[in-house]
Write an enzyme that holds these catalytic residues in place. Structure first.
Site, PDB file in Angstrom:
ATOM      1  N   PHE A 340      -0.385   1.337   6.486  1.00 53.07           N
ATOM      2  CA  PHE A 340      -1.480   2.272   6.797  1.00 53.07           C
ATOM      3  C   PHE A 340      -2.709   2.001   5.921  1.00 53.07           C
ATOM      4  O   PHE A 340      -3.813   2.339   6.259  1.00 53.07           O
ATOM      5  CB  PHE A 340      -1.001   3.703   6.513  1.00 53.07           C
ATOM      6  CG  PHE A 340      -0.518   3.834   5.100  1.00 53.07           C
ATOM      7  CD1 PHE A 340      -1.394   4.121   4.079  1.00 53.07           C
ATOM      8  CD2 PHE A 340       0.818   3.594   4.789  1.00 53.07           C
ATOM      9  CE1 PHE A 340      -0.950   4.177   2.768  1.00 53.07           C
ATOM     10  CE2 PHE A 340       1.251   3.657   3.481  1.00 53.07           C
ATOM     11  CZ  PHE A 340       0.375   3.943   2.463  1.00 53.07           C
ATOM     12  N   GLY A 341      -2.494   1.434   4.727  1.00 51.39           N
ATOM     13  CA  GLY A 341      -3.574   1.274   3.750  1.00 51.39           C
ATOM     14  C   GLY A 341      -2.986   1.286   2.357  1.00 51.39           C
ATOM     15  O   GLY A 341      -1.944   0.676   2.121  1.00 51.39           O
ATOM     16  N   ASP A 453      14.166   8.634   6.095  1.00 53.91           N
ATOM     17  CA  ASP A 453      13.850   7.439   5.298  1.00 53.91           C
ATOM     18  C   ASP A 453      14.156   7.693   3.827  1.00 53.91           C
ATOM     19  O   ASP A 453      13.408   7.269   2.943  1.00 53.91           O
ATOM     20  CB  ASP A 453      12.373   7.068   5.495  1.00 53.91           C
ATOM     21  CG  ASP A 453      12.089   5.621   5.125  1.00 53.91           C
ATOM     22  OD1 ASP A 453      13.059   4.891   4.797  1.00 53.91           O
ATOM     23  OD2 ASP A 453      10.913   5.214   5.144  1.00 53.91           O
TER      24      ASP A 453
HETATM   25  P1  AMP Z   1       4.385   5.422   0.825  1.00 52.08           P
HETATM   26  O1  AMP Z   1       3.838   4.644   1.932  1.00 52.08           O
HETATM   27  O2  AMP Z   1       4.223   6.908   0.998  1.00 52.08           O
HETATM   28  O3  AMP Z   1       5.805   5.053   0.540  1.00 52.08           O
HETATM   29  O4  AMP Z   1       3.547   5.023  -0.504  1.00 52.08           O
HETATM   30  C1  AMP Z   1       3.488   3.684  -0.982  1.00 52.08           C
HETATM   31  C2  AMP Z   1       3.563   3.651  -2.483  1.00 52.08           C
HETATM   32  O5  AMP Z   1       2.487   4.392  -3.048  1.00 52.08           O
HETATM   33  C3  AMP Z   1       4.830   4.265  -3.075  1.00 52.08           C
HETATM   34  O6  AMP Z   1       5.878   3.352  -3.127  1.00 52.08           O
HETATM   35  C4  AMP Z   1       4.346   4.653  -4.454  1.00 52.08           C
HETATM   36  O7  AMP Z   1       4.377   3.538  -5.327  1.00 52.08           O
HETATM   37  C5  AMP Z   1       2.901   5.057  -4.235  1.00 52.08           C
HETATM   38  N1  AMP Z   1       2.803   6.507  -4.027  1.00 52.08           N
HETATM   39  C6  AMP Z   1       2.901   7.174  -2.863  1.00 52.08           C
HETATM   40  N2  AMP Z   1       2.785   8.488  -3.051  1.00 52.08           N
HETATM   41  C7  AMP Z   1       2.613   8.683  -4.385  1.00 52.08           C
HETATM   42  C8  AMP Z   1       2.466   9.838  -5.215  1.00 52.08           C
HETATM   43  N3  AMP Z   1       2.429  11.074  -4.712  1.00 52.08           N
HETATM   44  N4  AMP Z   1       2.348   9.661  -6.549  1.00 52.08           N
HETATM   45  C9  AMP Z   1       2.384   8.412  -7.068  1.00 52.08           C
HETATM   46  N5  AMP Z   1       2.527   7.299  -6.336  1.00 52.08           N
HETATM   47  C10 AMP Z   1       2.632   7.408  -5.009  1.00 52.08           C
END
Ligand code: AMP
Length: 609
Positions: A340-341, A453
């Protein structure tokens, strides 16, 4: 709230008197070696073992040592009452006979609660409320997850919060305070003795003030001369309210110290240090960009110690669907990325709560409509959830990009954290974190959401003691009368984390999340290991269908591996739900937290009179 380590034992009766214990043994048949366990009023946290031998009763005190072990006076230390009883069923080691037959509690008889059980719970609540400014559900969740650590903490500092504790005042000042107002017998206060660092108890009797030194033995226990010994001053005071133990009379009315209840969160006075009120952190958390900076050096960090915004707090006051771009400061630091980014570090400026560290999920501008919709769906799910062990959404900001603003979990994903900190993270620590994950999942199950997940990569850490479930990109809300979600087509699925019914029938439920929880446990206890080694998805499916399961990770306790295997029960109908999983995790967490390994041995045990 707190669970007695003996609560599971069918021959434990709780706080019953000696006479009642003997009645139960009579009912039990009076055979040699018939025994039961009860709570000891004289030594808090301790027990009494009552045994029949030769048609006579023998009662032995079991003391809880400061290091958390249990032993009969003069006997060997054991890590719990169950282990102690098991030992004496094989080795007499000074007892009148071996423990042969447990005198079981009748099925309609509850464990009797002791006076200190409810007292301790109230104190714990009061402490958490005052120290971290927590209330309601947030307080309950904090207490469930941290009960063993909190109990240890309040045990040593609780008296500082009590109205009868007057701190360091001179003897004549204590007299002045006691003579002020009414002068009933038993009016009392406790003060620090000026020169020695010990405590004194000052009490009115017959309009005269008497002063008693509270003695302390080598192991730190408090007692009156010739009296019963206690781990803490407040326990001694509570006991002296019931029994005079050598005083002129029992303690009756607290002479109030006049302190108003503190409104702002603070730690007890003796725990503060330095001009800013706090000592530096005992250690920085590896991988954390904002190390915990509010923890007194002499104790372990707790989740509630997070600097700035306390993630235990309900952020409703800052939660807004639309966050203004001017309220957000975005750092260049990338915390992670996905298709997504990316996720960036940032700060949210709020009116009431000041500046809050946040994580900002930024949608790439070239991303098409579909991904935008996915992110909106994730935001919608997160918006309905409110639990300390689930990453909370604080809002959405639609500016140069669509941005999802979340609570910050700065120590990052659990798997990476554990593989980078193998030498410093203990197994007890992992148990604590996985218990929190089970609490978050139990909440999710109760709200009828499936995560779909759950994996160690999607458990984010605020610090070493605080885990939160994240990534709701695949999650679904189930309808009121549906207990599963049926996916129409298979997608890019994390097969190694999926239960057989997800793969075979595309059916997702809280029970399939339980399967994933088992895999997440395996990852955690193998310190970030990759599940099923180099196997590919289809191989894993064949492996599972053939009845195989992953081996126990090297450092994993047997009880945790047993739970993992329960989570991997093939048929979802027979698999435990999160209510059960959380309970198993909690019981194990409480049984290992703060417990020292038994060491050394001592002479034969002696009966108490
Ligand atoms: P996601 O796609 O939601 O899994 O996010 C990708 C990565 O971003 C995760 O593996 C974390 O390393 C980081 N990340 C996502 N959400 C958070 C958060 N609330 N606080 C800190 N790091 C985050």
């Amino acid at each position: 709230m707190s669970i007695d380590p003996a609560a599971d034992l069918p021959f434990f009766y709780g706080s019953i008197s000696r006479v009642k214990a003997e009645d139960y043994l009579k009912l039990g048949g009076m055979s040699d070696g018939l025994f039961l366990l009860r709570q000891c009023l004289r030594s808090l946290g301790g027990y009494v073992l009552s045994i029949v031998w030769n048609l006579e009763f023998h009662h032995y005190s079991i003391e809880k040592q400061l290091n958390g072990t249990y032993c009969l006076i003069g006997g060997k230390p054991h890590c719990g009452p169950a282990e102690l009883c098991e030992f004496y069923s094989k080795d007499r080691d000074g007892l009148v006979c071996l423990l042969k037959k447990p005198c079981l509690r009748p099925s309609d008889t509850q464990i009797e609660l002791g006076v200190f059980d409810s007292l301790k719970d109230n104190m714990l609540r009061e402490y958490v409320k005052q120290t971290w400014n927590l209330e309601g559900e947030a307080m309950e969740q904090a207490i469930i997850s941290q009960a063993p650590q909190l109990e240890k903490l309040i045990a040593t500092t609780a008296h500082e919060k009590l109205p009868w504790y007057h701190g360091k005042i001179a003897r004549h000042e204590s007299e002045r305070r006691l003579y002020c107002g009414a002068q009933p017998d038993g009016k009392f206060l406790v003060r620090d003795r000026e020169e020695s660092g010990t405590f004194a108890l000052s009490m009115l009797y017959g309009k005269t003030v008497y002063h008693y030194q509270i003695l302390q033995d080598k192991s730190g226990k408090y007692f009156m001369p010739e009296g019963t010994k206690f781990d803490t001053v407040w326990q001694l005071v509570e006991y002296l309210k019931m029994k005079p133990d050598g005083l002129m009379t029992i303690l009756r009315e607290a002479c109030l110290n006049g302190k108003a209840v503190e409104k702002t969160p603070s730690l007890p006075a003796t725990r503060r240090a330095g001009a800013n009120g706090y000592t530096p952190p005992p250690r920085a958390v590896a991988g954390a960009s904002t190390p915990v900076d509010t923890v007194p050096a002499e104790r372990d960090i707790l989740p509630m110690d997070c600097s700035g915004f306390n993630p235990y707090h309900n952020p409703n006051e800052v939660k807004k669907f639309n966050i203004q771009r001017s309220q957000l400061l975005m750092d260049e630091v990338e915390l992670g990325s996905g298709n997504f980014g990316c996720v960036k570090k940032g700060v949210l400026k709020t009116q009431d709560s000041g500046q809050i560290d946040v994580a900002i999920k930024v949608l790439k501008s070239e991303n098409e409509k579909l991904v935008k919709e996915e992110m909106m769906r994730e935001a919608e799910i997160m918006y309905q959830l409110d639990n300390p062990f689930i990453v909370r959404i604080l809002g959405l900001c639609n500016a140069e990009n669509l941005m999802l603003v979340m609570e910050m979990a700065s120590a990052g994903p659990l798997n990476k954290f554990l593989s980078a900190n193998k030498d410093t993270v203990s197994v007890e620590n992992i148990v604590n974190m996985m218990h929190q994950v089970s609490m978050g999942m139990k909440y999710l199950e109760g709200k009828n959401f499936v995560h779909r997940d759950l994996a160690a990569r999607n458990v984010l850490l605020v610090n070493l003691q605080f885990a939160k479930i994240s990534d709701f990109g695949l999650s679904k809300a189930l309808g009121a009368d549906n207990n599963y979600y049926k996916a129409r087509t298979a997608g890019k699925w994390p097969l190694k984390w999926y239960a057989p019914e997800c793969i075979n029938f595309h059916k997702f439920s809280s029970k399939s999340d339980v399967w994933s929880f088992g895999v997440t446990m395996w990852e955690a206890f193998s310190y970030g290991g990759k599940p099923y080694k180099k196997m590919k998805g289809p191989e894993v499916i064949r492996f599972i269908d053939a009845g195989n399961r992953m081996d126990c990770p090297a450092a994993c306790p047997e009880r945790m591996y047993d739970l993992m295997k329960e989570c991997w029960t093939y048929k979802h109908e027979e698999r435990p739900d999160f209510n059960k999983v959380e309970e198993s995790m909690r019981l194990y967490h409480y049984s290992v937290s703060g417990k020292a390994k038994p060491e050394g041995a001592a002479a034969a045990a002696e009966p108490v009179k």
